[in-house]
Design a protein around this motif. Structure first.
Motif, mmCIF file in Angstrom:
data_model
loop_
_atom_site.group_PDB
_atom_site.id
_atom_site.type_symbol
_atom_site.label_atom_id
_atom_site.label_comp_id
_atom_site.label_asym_id
_atom_site.label_seq_id
_atom_site.Cartn_x
_atom_site.Cartn_y
_atom_site.Cartn_z
ATOM 1 N N THR A 40 0.838 -1.193 0.000
ATOM 2 C CA THR A 40 0.000 0.000 0.000
ATOM 3 C C THR A 40 0.874 1.244 0.000
ATOM 4 O O THR A 40 1.710 1.427 0.885
ATOM 5 N N LEU A 172 -14.140 -4.383 -5.392
ATOM 6 C CA LEU A 172 -13.430 -5.646 -5.160
ATOM 7 C C LEU A 172 -14.155 -6.859 -5.743
ATOM 8 O O LEU A 172 -13.690 -7.987 -5.591
ATOM 9 N N LEU A 179 -5.905 -1.562 -6.498
ATOM 10 C CA LEU A 179 -7.034 -0.805 -5.963
ATOM 11 C C LEU A 179 -6.599 0.638 -5.748
ATOM 12 O O LEU A 179 -5.607 0.907 -5.076
ATOM 13 N N ILE A 200 -10.885 -2.687 4.347
ATOM 14 C CA ILE A 200 -10.045 -2.611 3.151
ATOM 15 C C ILE A 200 -8.751 -3.389 3.353
ATOM 16 O O ILE A 200 -8.304 -4.137 2.482
ATOM 17 N N LYS A 201 -8.140 -3.236 4.528
ATOM 18 C CA LYS A 201 -6.892 -3.942 4.822
ATOM 19 C C LYS A 201 -7.093 -5.453 4.799
ATOM 20 O O LYS A 201 -6.273 -6.202 4.255
ATOM 21 N N GLN A 204 -7.680 -6.591 1.216
ATOM 22 C CA GLN A 204 -6.432 -6.457 0.477
ATOM 23 C C GLN A 204 -5.487 -7.608 0.798
ATOM 24 O O GLN A 204 -4.839 -8.177 -0.087
ATOM 25 N N GLN A 208 -4.284 -10.197 -1.905
ATOM 26 C CA GLN A 208 -2.944 -9.721 -2.243
ATOM 27 C C GLN A 208 -2.993 -8.578 -3.263
ATOM 28 O O GLN A 208 -2.247 -8.551 -4.260
ATOM 29 N N THR A 209 -3.893 -7.655 -3.007
ATOM 30 C CA THR A 209 -4.108 -6.528 -3.905
ATOM 31 C C THR A 209 -3.133 -5.400 -3.595
ATOM 32 O O THR A 209 -2.931 -5.040 -2.439
ATOM 33 N N MET A 211 -2.350 -1.442 -3.532
ATOM 34 C CA MET A 211 -3.267 -0.328 -3.316
ATOM 35 C C MET A 211 -2.529 0.999 -3.276
ATOM 36 O O MET A 211 -1.436 1.102 -2.720
#
Length: 330
Positions: A40, A172, A179, A200-201, A204, A208-209, A211
């Motif tokens: 992130t 999502l 993201l 969100i965390k 994520q 494994q997004t 951000m």
């Protein structure tokens, strides 16, 4: 500051302008950043610094005209997405790259149920029938803490926090690889804000997004981000990991942001605001863009634009004096 070609997302020397009433707004002035999968990156700065323009450039949704990408490259998974035709971008938006917009009221269609809006995204990017799409939409609602029984309700039937959860579910729904979260908690109260950030965390981490989180709130940065880029007048003025930034801010603008925050431990009677206003993006200063507001600025700063220096490993600052006069009292 250099970018890493092996990173999942790699932006190089991005420059964006807006043309309006025969004036040229220099919105983004040579931004270079990189983000890895699962990482992130926080973009922090005042309103008008160019943060949202960067995100919209990645998604290729800048209004043209008046916006125009003058130069730069945006590499994702080894491809420069600025060179993709529009039909290719239609496939990428929602599936590989998704965006949580700042205001859920404008991001949701008031004439469609929230369930149908999520289903629409799912059907656009997956070869499944409508029933399967509706089931997926119901699962996404449940995942963000909304009972799937509310599938057939309209946006006006939800609170602000619930609408933001619906927007997150939409973003999502297709498990995007990147993201873009544009101040996703601005309109929420503190309790709901903490819940949304935690949500969100968690999502994520599950997918494994990567951000990019856009905010002006250093508290949100502290809670959510791995690395931080401080943006001022369309430039990155400081870039490092979160802990290093909070422990050792180098750029006078970054230090000004921290000095303007109230502290529970300090004994200061008054806060120290950053005096002045950000520069007019249609008429930027000749030298350092922050020099009119900087207490350490010299004539050299006002005449010559600074270069990005790596003062510590992985800690960059766009200031020729950050290691000396600016930080002599640290």
């Amino acid at each position: 500051m250099s970018t890493d070609n092996e990173k999942f997302l790699n932006i190089k020397n991005l420059k964006v302008i807006y043309t309006q009433d025969r004036k040229v707004v220099q919105a983004v002035n040579g931004i270079s950043i990189s983000v890895d999968k699962g990482e992130t990156l926080g973009l922090v700065g005042e309103t008008g610094a160019g943060k949202t323009t960067i995100a919209k450039s990645i998604l290729r949704i800048l209004p043209d005209p008046p916006a125009k990408i003058l130069e730069g490259e945006i590499w994702m998974d080894g491809e420069d997405i600025l060179k993709h035709p529009e039909n290719k971008m239609l496939e990428i938006r929602g599936e590989k790259i998704a965006m949580i917009f700042q205001d859920p009221m404008t991001a949701l269609n008031p004439l469609m149920t929230v369930g149908d809006q999520i289903t629409e995204v799912v059907l656009l990017h997956n070869r499944i029938n409508r029933q399967q799409g509706m089931e997926r939409a119901g699962e996404m609602l449940e995942m963000v803490g909304i009972p799937k029984e509310r599938y057939d309700e309209y946006p006006h039937q939800f609170s602000g926090g619930m609408k933001q959860r619906v927007v997150i579910a939409m973003a999502l729904a297709c498990n995007p690889e990147l993201l873009l979260a544009d101040e996703p908690t601005t309109a929420l109260d503190v309790t709901i804000q903490a819940q949304v950030l935690e949500l969100i965390k968690d999502l994520q981490l599950k997918f494994q997004t990567a951000m990019i989180l856009i905010t002006h709130d250093l508290g949100v940065i502290a809670q959510t981000c791995d690395k931080v880029a401080v943006i001022y007048a369309g430039e990155i003025v400081e870039y490092t990991d979160k802990i290093e930034l909070f422990d050792n801010p180098l750029h006078p603008y970054t230090r000004g942001l921290f000095d303007s925050l109230p502290s529970m431990n300090g004994d200061e009677a008054r806060l120290k605001p950053i005096h002045g206003m950000p520069p007019d993006p249609t008429d930027l200063p000749e030298g350092c863009y922050f020099s009119p507001r900087c207490p350490y600025a010299t004539e050299e700063c006002r005449l010559h634009h600074p270069t990005m220096h790596e003062y510590r490993t992985g800690h960059f600052a766009l200031c020729d004096k950050a290691a000396g006069e600016v930080n002599k009292d640290v």
